[in-house]
Design an enzyme around this catalytic site. Structure first.
Site, mmCIF file in Angstrom:
data_model
loop_
_atom_site.group_PDB
_atom_site.id
_atom_site.type_symbol
_atom_site.label_atom_id
_atom_site.label_comp_id
_atom_site.label_asym_id
_atom_site.label_seq_id
_atom_site.Cartn_x
_atom_site.Cartn_y
_atom_site.Cartn_z
ATOM 1 N N GLN B 19 31.152 64.749 37.106
ATOM 2 C CA GLN B 19 32.241 63.970 37.703
ATOM 3 C C GLN B 19 32.008 64.042 39.208
ATOM 4 O O GLN B 19 31.467 65.010 39.686
ATOM 5 C CB GLN B 19 33.597 64.603 37.401
ATOM 6 C CG GLN B 19 33.684 65.245 36.055
ATOM 7 C CD GLN B 19 33.698 64.223 34.962
ATOM 8 O OE1 GLN B 19 34.440 63.271 35.020
ATOM 9 N NE2 GLN B 19 32.865 64.394 33.958
ATOM 10 N N CYS B 20 32.483 63.073 39.956
ATOM 11 C CA CYS B 20 32.002 63.067 41.329
ATOM 12 C C CYS B 20 32.915 62.341 42.294
ATOM 13 O O CYS B 20 33.858 61.666 41.924
ATOM 14 C CB CYS B 20 30.657 62.376 41.376
ATOM 15 S SG CYS B 20 29.559 62.932 40.108
ATOM 16 N N SER B 21 32.547 62.475 43.587
ATOM 17 C CA SER B 21 33.107 61.606 44.607
ATOM 18 C C SER B 21 31.976 60.712 45.104
ATOM 19 O O SER B 21 30.841 61.157 45.212
ATOM 20 C CB SER B 21 33.641 62.436 45.774
ATOM 21 O OG SER B 21 32.582 63.136 46.392
ATOM 22 N N GLY B 189 29.253 63.479 46.145
ATOM 23 C CA GLY B 189 29.560 64.894 45.927
ATOM 24 C C GLY B 189 29.667 65.110 44.428
ATOM 25 O O GLY B 189 30.347 64.349 43.748
ATOM 26 N N ASN B 215 29.618 57.954 39.669
ATOM 27 C CA ASN B 215 30.636 58.868 39.186
ATOM 28 C C ASN B 215 30.954 58.431 37.771
ATOM 29 O O ASN B 215 31.495 57.355 37.566
ATOM 30 C CB ASN B 215 31.886 58.784 40.071
ATOM 31 C CG ASN B 215 33.063 59.510 39.460
ATOM 32 O OD1 ASN B 215 32.883 60.376 38.607
ATOM 33 N ND2 ASN B 215 34.258 59.170 39.910
#
Ligand code: SF4
Ligand code: SF4
Lengths: 499, 391
Positions: B19-21, B189, B215
Site C-alpha cells: 500500500q502506498c503514497s 512511499g 498504489n
C-alpha cells in the site's frame, strides 16, 4: 444357457404403500415391472433395472426404492463385481461392450484438488450485488496488436462471437438426443445469450432462427452440411475427436432414422448413419489446414472456425498445430466427457483428464506466443460453477457442458443412452418416451442452470477481488493445489495450498 | 520454442502486496524546478508508507547529456558491478560513467552502490532490423535477469530514477535530490506487507523513459503477467507494479498507442456502458477489450505514469484507491492526499477527485493556449455526479 449374472440393482417395493396403479410399469422403458392381475400385485424383473430412478420419482405413494444389489460375489480387490459382470456378458455375447455417458472410473478428479483464493485486507473483495461483475466473453482469434492511424484505431477483422456467460452447451446431435431435448438446448442458449452445438446430426430448418446462438458441427460423417448450414450459424466446428471415445466415430442405427431425422441429416430414411473414425480427407495437419480454409471460404471469413479434439497425451503439440492451421477456437474434450454410445473399454481407458490437458495446452500456446490466436474451450468433466471458475483460471476462455445440461432436462446418469430407451425421454427417438421432456419446462430449467452458475461465478470472482472474467483467464495465481504430488502441481502450473 | 520456465517463474507468485503514497507534479511549460516541493509533499504522507521503500523519478535532470541513454544501475557487490561493466562495454558505447553521489544518513543502512552510465547501444553487430529502444530494452532485461546482483533502476534519456529502502524523504536526502532539477517529478512511499525490503523493489518502476508509481494490489496480476510473457517480458522485480510498467511499454512504445488509449485498456468501461455508446465509441472499446482484455488491471490501484512530455494519473474503474488532482497556473499535481498538494501549493485553481477509470493527462504545452490537462473520455450519462470538488 443360464446366465450367471447377478442383477445390478434391486427393486424394493413396499406392499403396504403400493396401490397397484401401474405407473411404474408404464414409466419403465427397460421392462422391469409387470402386473399380476390374478393376485393384484406388481412383479419385477430386477435384472433389467438400470437405476434410472424414473419409477421411484413418479410413484405416487413413494412405494419404490431402487438400490444397489446387496448380494455380491466374494469380495476381491482385483476381480471387482464390475469386471466379473463385464467378462460374463462378453462370454455370453462375444461382443464389444457399449455404454453411455462419461467415464465413471475413480481417476483423480483434479477439480477436487484445487482451491480458490479470496481477498483479505490488502485488496477489497467485491460484492457482485452492488458492483458490476462481468462475465461477457468473446470467442475467436484476437490480433497481436492494434494500430492507430491518423488518430483512429484500425479495427481488427477477425470474426468473434459474443456469449453472455462462459458456459455453452456442448455438441449433442439430433438423433443422439430427442427433438424436444435438442430444441430446449437451442432455445435456452438463444434466450440466455450463449451458444449450443448441433453435434453432427444436422440442424432442422425450423431451428435456424436461433442461428446467432448456434455452433454447427462438420464431423467425419458430414451429415446435413450445405452452404446454408454453415452460413446460418454463428460458428462452424470441425469435430476431430470426442473425449469419451477418442479415435472412434459414431453410429446411429437405421431404426432411429425417422423422416425428420433423415431430412435433417440428409440421408435416406431408415439407413444407418455412420460417422467414420477419422475424417477421410484429414490424415494430417495440412489436410486440417485445407478444410479450415475451405470452410472459411464458404463463410466468407465472417465466422470463427473451431476445431475439437479429445484430450490426449500430446494435445499441446496438436493444439499448436491446429492454431497455426487457422483454427479460431480450439476445443479440448476430456477423459470424463459424455457420449450417447461408446465402447466401454475405450471410454474408461483412453484420453487424459481435462484439467491436465487444459493446463498443458494453455502453457504451450503461451510459450509459443500464440495463445491469443485462438480461444480455448474445454469440456468433459465440468460438474459445477467452481469447476468452470477453475478451468478459466487455468487458462480456458469458456466451457461446454453436455451431461449437466441433460441432467437439467431430467437425466440421472444411468449410462444407458446407447440403448435408445432413455426413460427420461432424452436419448431416445421413441415418441412415447420423448414427450416426457416438456419443451417449456426443459428450456426454463436450462436457463435456470446457466443463471445459477453464472451468479456463483460472480460470487467467486468478487471474493477474489476481480470484477471481470478476462482478469481471471489464465490467472493461476488464484488457485492452489491440495493433495497433489509435485509433478501434478507443476503440470497444472499452480502452487500447493499454504505455499 | 522458447521455454519461459527457464527465465520466468512459472507460478507467477512473485507478487508482493503493498500500500502506498504517490505524488506527481509537472510543469506543463517544461520549466525545471528542484525536488524540494515533492520531497515535502511526499514526506507529509509519511504514514502511508512504512519505511521499506521510497523513490523518485525526475525528467529533464541531465540536459547536458540528453542524447544518451542514462542507465542507472544498482549493484549488490563490487563483483556484480565489474561483471556488469564488462557486459556494458561489450554492448554499449559508454560516453560517461560515474557513481551517483550520495549523502549518507543514519536512516539508510547497508545501501548498494548505484552508478549511472551515459551510453549509446552498439547496433553495428546486430544483423536485424531493430530500433535503438528495443536494443536497450533487451539489454536491460538481460542485466536484470542474468547478471547476479545488478538491477537497472532506469534506462531513459535525460531522466533518472532514484529509489531504495527507507522513507521517501530519507531516500531524497541520501541521493541529495533537492539539488536536482526536473520538469516532471513523481514520488512514492511504500508500505509492503512483507518484511524484507529490497532496493530494486521500490518504486518508480521504469523502462526506457517510462516510469510508474503505483498504489494498489493487482488481482489480475497472474493474467497480466502471463500475457506480457508472450511478448517477451521477463518479470524479475518481485512486485506487481512491474507488470504495469511493462504493459505501458508494450502498449505505448511497441504498439504505438497514445497514452489515453493505454489507460482505456487498463480500466475500460463495463460492457453495459459500452452497449449504450454510439457506434464509433462502441467498436473502439470492443476492439480494445477484445484485443487487450488480458491487460485490464483488476483490483484496487492508483498510478502515476510518466514519460517525457506527459504525466498521467489514473485509477481502477471502481476507484478503490485514492487520487486527487490539482492545477495551479502551469503546474499540475496528482497525489494520494489533497493535503500533500495543499502543502506545496496552498492556492489551487482547481482541485478535484477524478472519476474512477478516467485518466487525468497533463501534457507539455507546445502551442500557447492549448489545453494541457485532459480529463479522460466523456462521462456516461448519469455518471457525472462521481466527479466532485474536494472542498
Ligand atoms: S408406481 Fe408405485 S404405487 Fe404405482 S404400481 Fe408402481 S410401485 Fe405401486
Ligand atoms: S440420457 Fe437417459 S439413458 Fe442417458 S444417462 Fe441420462 S437418463 Fe440415462
Amino acid at each position: 444357457m443360464l446366465t450367471s449374472l447377478l442383477p445390478e440393482f434391486t427393486v424394493d417395493r413396499s406392499e403396504d404403500r403400493c396401490i397397484q396403479c401401474r405407473v411404474c410399469e408404464r414409466q419403465c422403458s427397460f421392462d422391469v415391472f409387470g402386473y399380476d392381475g390374478e393376485n393384484n400385485v406388481m412383479v419385477h424383473r430386477e435384472e433389467n433395472c438400470v437405476a434410472c430412478q424414473r419409477c421411484s420419482v413418479l410413484c405416487p405413494t413413494n412405494a419404490l426404492v431402487i438400490r444397489e444389489n446387496q448380494y455380491t460375489y466374494r469380495p476381491n480387490a482385483n476381480w471387482t463385481r464390475e469386471y466379473i459382470q463385464d467378462l460374463k456378458k462378453q462370454a455370453e455375447t462375444g461382443g464389444v461392450l457399449l455404454t453411455g455417458m462419461g467415464c465413471d472410473k475413480p481417476h483423480k478428479i483434479y477439480w477436487d484438488h484445487i482451491l480458490i483464493n479470496a481477498s483479505q485486507v490488502t485488496n477489497p473483495s467485491i460484492d457482485p450485488l452492488r458492483e458490476p461483475m462481468e462475465l461477457r466473453t468473446h470467442l475467436g482469434r484476437k490480433p497481436d496488436q492494434l494500430e492507430m492511424v491518423d488518430g483512429k484505431l484500425v479495427l481488427p477483422d477477425y470474426p468473434n462471437v459474443e456469449i453472455s456467460t462462459p458456459i455453452m452447451f456442448g455438441a449433442m446431435s439430433y438423433g443422439a438426443i430427442s427433438y424436444n431435448s435438442f430444441r430446449c438446448l437451442a432455445r435456452a442458449a438463444f434466450e440466455y445469450g450463449t451458444m449450443f452445438n448441433t453435434g453432427e446430426g444436422g440442424w432442422p430448418m425450423e431451428l435456424r432462427k436461433y442461428g446467432k446462438s448456434t455452433i454447427v458441427q462438420c464431423a467425419s460423417g458430414r451429415f446435413g452440411l450445405d452452404l446454408e448450414y454453415f452460413n446460418d450459424a454463428a460458428v462452424v466446428e470441425i469435430k476431430i475427436g470426442q473425449g469419451a471415445k477418442p479415435g472412434i466415430g459414431g453410429h446411429l442405427p437405421g431404426e432411429k432414422v425417422s423422416e425428420h431425422i433423415s431430412q435433417t441429416r440428409m440421408i435416406p430414411e431408415g439407413s444407418d448413419a455412420i460417422s467414420p473414425a477419422p475424417h477421410h480427407d484429414i490424415y494430417s495437419i495440412e489436410d486440417l489446414h485445407m478444410l479450415i480454409h475451405a470452410i472459411k471460404e464458404a463463410v466468407d471469413y465472417q465466422k470463427p472456425v473451431s476445431v475439437k479434439i479429445s484430450a490426449v497425451h500430446n494435445a499441446p503439440a496438436i493444439a499448436s498445430g491446429m492454431v497455426r492451421a487457422g483454427a479460431d477456437i480450439i476445443v479440448l474434450d476430456g477423459l470424463r466427457g459424455g457420449t450417447g454410445a461408446a465402447p466401454k473399454i475405450l471410454r474408461d481407458n483412453v484420453g487424459i483428464p481435462i484439467e491436465l490437458a487444459l493446463a498443458a495446452v494453455d502453457t504451450r500456446l503461451r510459450n509459443e506466443g500464440i495463445r491469443n490466436w485462438a480461444s480455448l474451450v474445454v469440456s468433459g468433466g465440468i460438474r459445477n460453477s467452481a469447476d468452470i471458475f477453475k478451468a478459466i483460471a487455468l487458462g480456458a476462455d469458456a466451457v461446454y457442458i453436455g451431461t449437466p445440461a441433460l441432467m437439467a432436462l431430467g437425466c440421472t446418469v444411468c449410462q444407458k443412452c446407447y440403448t435408445g430407451k432413455c426413460a427420461w425421454g432424452i436419448t431416445t427417438q421413441d415418441p412415447y418416451l420423448t414427450k416426457r421432456v416438456n419443451p417449456e419446462i426443459g428450456t426454463q430449467n436450462l436457463k435456470n442452470l446457466l443463471r445459477a452458475w453464472s451468479l456463483e461465478i460472480k460470487e467467486l470472482l468478487g471474493c477474489g477481488g476481480i470484477n471481470s472474467i478476462e482478469s481471471l483467464r489464465g490467472n493461476r495465481l488464484q488457485l492452489r493445489g491440495i493433495g497433489l504430488e509435485s509433478w501434478e502441481l507443476e503440470a497444472l502450473g499452480i502452487r500447493g495450498a499454504g505455499q | 520454442m522458447k521455454d519461459l520456465s527457464k527465465v520466468n517463474n512459472p507460478y507467477n507468485d512473485e507478487k508482493v502486496i503493498s500500500q502506498c503514497s504517490i505524488f506527481g507534479m509537472m510543469s506543463t511549460v517544461g520549466e525545471l524546478f528542484s525536488g524540494k516541493a515533492i520531497i515535502t509533499a511526499v514526506a507529509n504522507m509519511h504514514d502511508r508508507g512504512n519505511g521499506l521503500g521510497g523513490g523518485f523519478a525526475i525528467y529533464g535532470c541531465y540536459p547536458d547529456r540528453s542524447e544518451d541513454y542514462c542507465l542507472q544501475i544498482m549493484f549488490n557487490t563490487r563483483v556484480s558491478r565489474e561483471e556488469t561493466e564488462v557486459y556494458l562495454k561489450r554492448f554499449f558505447h559508454i560516453n560517461h560513467a560515474e557513481e551517483i553521489p550520495t549523502f549518507p544518513t543514519k536512516a539508510i543502512k547497508n545501501p548498494p552502490d548505484v552508478w549511472r552510465y551515459f551510453v549509446q547501444p552498439k547496433l553495428e553487430e546486430l544483423h536485424e532490423i531493430i530500433s535503438e529502444d528495443d536494443v536497450v530494452t533487451r539489454r536491460v532485461f538481460t542485466i536484470n535477469t542474468t547478471l547476479e546482483g545488478a538491477y537497472v533502476f532506469s534506462s531513459g534519456k535525460n531522466m533518472g530514477v532514484f529509489k531504495g529502502v527507507g522513507f521517501p524523504e530519507e531516500i531524497a536526502e541520501y541521493f541529495g535530490l533537492e539539488h536536482y532539477q526536473g520538469y516532471i517529478w513523481t514520488a512514492h512511499g511504500r508500505f509492503p506487507t512483507n518484511t524484507q525490503g529490497w532496493w530494486g523493489g521500490a518504486h518508480p518502476f521504469s523502462l526506457l523513459d517510462w516510469t510508474v508509481v503505483h498504489n494498489g494490489e493487482i488481482s489480475s496480476y497472474g493474467a497480466n503477467r502471463r500475457f506480457l510473457e508472450m511478448y517477451d517480458y521477463v518479470c524479475s522485480m518481485h512486485t506487481d507494479t512491474e507488470v504495469v510498467a511493462y504493459a505501458v511499454d508494450l502498449l505505448a512504445r511497441r504498439h504505438g498507442l497514445p497514452v489515453e488509449v493505454v489507460m482505456d485498456i487498463f480500466s475500460p468501461p463495463v460492457w453495459e456502458q459500452i452497449d449504450r455508446m454510439g457506434p464509433e465509441e462502441r467498436v473502439y472499446f470492443e476492439a480494445l477489450r477484445n484485443t487487450y482484455g488480458p491487460l485490464l488491471l483488476n483490483g484496487p490501484f492508483a498510478i502515476i505514469v510518466a514519460h517525457h512530455g506527459e504525466m498521467v494519473a489514473h485509477t481502477d474503474r471502481i476507484r478503490l484507491r485514492p487520487m486527487v488532482a490539482g492545477i495551479r497556473g502551469d503546474m499540475v499535481y496528482a497525489s494520494s492526499e489533497e493535503s500533500a498538494i495543499r502543502l506545496v501549493s496552498p492556492q489551487l485553481d482547481r482541485v478535484w477527485i477524478p472519476v474512477g477509470g478516467h485518466p487525468i493527462i497533463a501534457r507539455i504545452k507546445d502551442t500557447p493556449g492549448q489545453e494541457v490537462v485532459k480529463g479522460g473520455r466523456e462521462l456516461d450519462k448519469g455518471e457525472k455526479a462521481e466527479e466532485f470538488p474536494t472542498c
